[in-house]
Enzyme design. Structure first.
Site, PDB file in Angstrom:
ATOM      1  N   CYS A 113       0.803  -1.239   0.000  1.00 31.39           N
ATOM      2  CA  CYS A 113       0.000   0.000   0.000  1.00 31.39           C
ATOM      3  C   CYS A 113       0.832   1.285   0.000  1.00 31.39           C
ATOM      4  CB  CYS A 113      -0.992  -0.022   1.151  1.00 31.39           C
ATOM      5  SG  CYS A 113      -2.041  -1.474   1.083  1.00 31.39           S
ATOM      6  N   HIS A 253      -4.061   6.507   3.563  1.00 36.18           N
ATOM      7  CA  HIS A 253      -4.380   5.265   2.863  1.00 36.18           C
ATOM      8  C   HIS A 253      -5.810   4.869   3.235  1.00 36.18           C
ATOM      9  CE1 HIS A 253      -4.145   1.509   0.953  1.00 36.18           C
ATOM     10  NE2 HIS A 253      -4.123   0.782   2.060  1.00 36.18           N
ATOM     11  N   ASN A 283     -10.121  -0.554  -0.786  1.00 32.60           N
ATOM     12  CA  ASN A 283      -8.668  -0.458  -0.644  1.00 32.60           C
ATOM     13  C   ASN A 283      -8.019  -0.788  -1.991  1.00 32.60           C
ATOM     14  OD1 ASN A 283      -5.971  -0.797  -0.049  1.00 32.60           O
ATOM     15  ND2 ASN A 283      -6.292  -2.110   1.742  1.00 32.60           N
TER      16      ASN A 283
HETATM   17  N1  COA Z   1     -19.337  -9.855   6.560  1.00 35.40           N
HETATM   18  C1  COA Z   1     -19.868 -10.250   7.741  1.00 35.40           C
HETATM   19  N2  COA Z   1     -19.121 -10.705   8.752  1.00 35.40           N
HETATM   20  C2  COA Z   1     -17.789 -10.754   8.574  1.00 35.40           C
HETATM   21  C3  COA Z   1     -17.166 -10.356   7.380  1.00 35.40           C
HETATM   22  C4  COA Z   1     -18.004  -9.898   6.356  1.00 35.40           C
HETATM   23  N3  COA Z   1     -17.520  -9.478   5.158  1.00 35.40           N
HETATM   24  N4  COA Z   1     -15.836 -10.515   7.502  1.00 35.40           N
HETATM   25  C5  COA Z   1     -15.602 -10.997   8.723  1.00 35.40           C
HETATM   26  N5  COA Z   1     -16.790 -11.148   9.390  1.00 35.40           N
HETATM   27  C6  COA Z   1     -17.009 -11.641  10.731  1.00 35.40           C
HETATM   28  C7  COA Z   1     -15.898 -12.540  11.213  1.00 35.40           C
HETATM   29  O1  COA Z   1     -16.100 -13.858  10.748  1.00 35.40           O
HETATM   30  C8  COA Z   1     -16.062 -12.423  12.709  1.00 35.40           C
HETATM   31  O2  COA Z   1     -17.108 -13.261  13.113  1.00 35.40           O
HETATM   32  P1  COA Z   1     -17.004 -14.087  14.479  1.00 35.40           P
HETATM   33  O3  COA Z   1     -16.916 -13.047  15.553  1.00 35.40           O
HETATM   34  O4  COA Z   1     -18.267 -14.857  14.475  1.00 35.40           O
HETATM   35  O5  COA Z   1     -15.762 -14.902  14.362  1.00 35.40           O
HETATM   36  C9  COA Z   1     -16.500 -10.979  12.913  1.00 35.40           C
HETATM   37  O6  COA Z   1     -17.001 -10.546  11.635  1.00 35.40           O
HETATM   38  C10 COA Z   1     -15.399 -10.055  13.340  1.00 35.40           C
HETATM   39  O7  COA Z   1     -14.254 -10.303  12.541  1.00 35.40           O
HETATM   40  P2  COA Z   1     -12.961  -9.445  12.660  1.00 35.40           P
HETATM   41  O8  COA Z   1     -11.959  -9.889  11.641  1.00 35.40           O
HETATM   42  O9  COA Z   1     -12.513  -9.400  14.090  1.00 35.40           O
HETATM   43  O10 COA Z   1     -13.540  -8.020  12.269  1.00 35.40           O
HETATM   44  P3  COA Z   1     -12.867  -6.628  12.323  1.00 35.40           P
HETATM   45  O11 COA Z   1     -13.680  -5.686  13.070  1.00 35.40           O
HETATM   46  O12 COA Z   1     -11.395  -6.716  12.650  1.00 35.40           O
HETATM   47  O13 COA Z   1     -12.947  -6.142  10.785  1.00 35.40           O
HETATM   48  C11 COA Z   1     -11.527  -5.989   8.877  1.00 35.40           C
HETATM   49  C12 COA Z   1     -12.307  -6.902   9.789  1.00 35.40           C
HETATM   50  C13 COA Z   1     -10.803  -6.823   7.835  1.00 35.40           C
HETATM   51  C14 COA Z   1     -12.484  -5.041   8.203  1.00 35.40           C
HETATM   52  C15 COA Z   1     -10.513  -5.182   9.721  1.00 35.40           C
HETATM   53  O14 COA Z   1      -9.820  -6.043  10.553  1.00 35.40           O
HETATM   54  C16 COA Z   1      -9.516  -4.421   8.907  1.00 35.40           C
HETATM   55  O15 COA Z   1      -9.843  -3.457   8.264  1.00 35.40           O
HETATM   56  N6  COA Z   1      -8.224  -4.809   8.979  1.00 35.40           N
HETATM   57  C17 COA Z   1      -7.146  -4.083   8.399  1.00 35.40           C
HETATM   58  C18 COA Z   1      -7.195  -4.048   6.935  1.00 35.40           C
HETATM   59  C19 COA Z   1      -6.001  -3.375   6.442  1.00 35.40           C
HETATM   60  O16 COA Z   1      -5.594  -2.370   6.974  1.00 35.40           O
HETATM   61  N7  COA Z   1      -5.390  -3.955   5.453  1.00 35.40           N
HETATM   62  C20 COA Z   1      -4.056  -3.721   5.171  1.00 35.40           C
HETATM   63  C21 COA Z   1      -3.553  -2.507   4.853  1.00 35.40           C
HETATM   64  S1  COA Z   1      -3.536  -2.686   3.193  1.00 35.40           S
END
Ligand code: COA
Length: 326
Positions: A113, A253, A283
């Site tokens: 990124c 970003h 993203n």
């Molecule tokens: N729709 C519905 N539920 C979803 C889902 C989706 N698209 N994706 C994940 N979930 C669920 C998971 O399975 C989990 O369920 P569980 O509690 O029953 O296990 C729950 O949502 C929470 O998951 P989690 O991964 O802890 O969510 P989060 O709040 O961390 O959000 C991201 C997930 C990916 C959006 C977040 O972690 C994120 O933005 N991460 C960084 C991304 C980033 O910066 N990338 C790199 C830089 S390029």
């Protein structure tokens, strides 16, 4: 010696829009979950016959026009991407061919990124050291081609697009004021495309196990992103003798709206100074910042003298920030 400034910008996103409602039909997710957890409403998806260089070429034509120069005036091409047309030759070489350029260097850099910011820093030092005069820097990604469309935790996040900036030495106060870049390879496994390189060459098994797609421990990446985005910005600002309060436009970003909000809070940058387009594109990794820069430029929102902070974090991990005066 003048500062290194951006004399033209261009961007391109594919026509096809994939909305959260479309994704609801593909995986177990909802528009509500995606919007509240990430801020994304839709993203652009390239056509099957489109490649990363095709998007860069379109963005380059616009950037050249915006700069008022010809392709022949460019003497170096740097492409930041983790989704190149091929592992080799470089995507930059395909761009060089399409622009009808010969006998100038062209190379790709892989910094995920923050790739565009890494490329800006390289271009700045090459121009300052008189190795090159006018550099075309592209940030471009076609993440849809390395997405596992059955994995709801990643497939809702990414999109495709390209942005280009053309750099040369200026003769006034405008240009890059300061920058910061860093990496921590010990955390590489948290965000990775496992197969397709020399560590795990392509086999039937790697394809079957979808190891050629993005694998991410989202919540771990999230924590590091919040910490390092703030750190990079503060370090770059302090090198320029500035604070968050001196910023006119903040281009973070766009990986997650909650990461952007946490970073703004830490830097004390008010909401109205932050450029956000995550709802439209998701993203787009290395393309995110140059697309935003071009949108701001074309909308006439960049005024001479504005202090712009660009800040990013991604796979590697890598993180970087650049402060410039428009
Ligand atoms: N729709 C519905 N539920 C979803 C889902 C989706 N698209 N994706 C994940 N979930 C669920 C998971 O399975 C989990 O369920 P569980 O509690 O029953 O296990 C729950 O949502 C929470 O998951 P989690 O991964 O802890 O969510 P989060 O709040 O961390 O959000 C991201 C997930 C990916 C959006 C977040 O972690 C994120 O933005 N991460 C960084 C991304 C980033 O910066 N990338 C790199 C830089 S390029």
């Amino acid at each position: 010696m003048g500062r290194i400034k951006i004399i033209g910008t261009g961007s391109y996103v594919p026509e096809k829009i994939l909305t959260n409602y479309d994704l609801e039909k593909m995986v177990d997710t909802s528009d509500e979950w995606i919007v509240t957890r990430t801020g994304i409403k839709e993203r652009r998806i390239a056509s099957p016959d489109e490649a990363t260089s095709d998007m860069i070429i379109e963005a380059s034509k616009k950037a050249l026009e915006n700069a008022g120069i010809k392709a022949q005036d460019i003497d170096l091409i740097i492409v930041a991407t983790v989704t190149p047309d091929n592992l080799f030759p470089s995507t930059a070489c395909w761009v060089q061919k399409a622009l009808g350029l010969k006998d100038i260097p062209a190379l790709d850099i892989s910094a995920a990124c923050p790739g565009f910011l890494y490329a800006l820093i390289l271009a700045e030092s090459l121009i300052l050291s008189k190795k090159n005069k006018r550099v075309l820097v592209a940030g471009a990604e076609m993440l849809s081609k390395i997405t596992n469309w059955e994995d709801r935790s990643t497939c809702v996040l990414f999109g495709d697009g390209a942005g280009v900036a053309i750099l040369e030495e200026g003769d006034d106060e405008s240009g890059i004021l300061s920058s910061y870049w860093a990496a921590d390879g010990s955390l590489g496994d948290l965000l990775i495309q496992p197969a397709g390189g020399s560590r795990m060459p392509a086999t039937y098994e790697t394809v079957e196990k979808k190891l050629h797609t993005v694998h991410m421990k989202g919540n771990e990446v999230f924590k590091h992103a919040v910490k390092k985005m703030g750190e990079a910005a503060l370090k770059a600002l302090s090198k320029a003798g500035l604070t968050g309060e001196d910023i006119d436009i903040f281009i973070p970003h766009q990986a997650n709206i909650r990461i952007i909000e946490a970073t703004c809070e830490r830097l004390k940058v008010p909401k109205e100074k932050v450029y956000i387009n995550i709802h439209k594109y998701g993203n787009v990794s290395a393309a995110t910042i140059p697309i935003a820069l071009d949108e701001l430029n074309r909308e006439g929102k960049l005024k001479k003298g504005d202090v712009i902070l660009m800040d990013s974090f991604g796979a590697g991990f890598t993180w970087s920030a650049v402060v410039m005066r428009w």
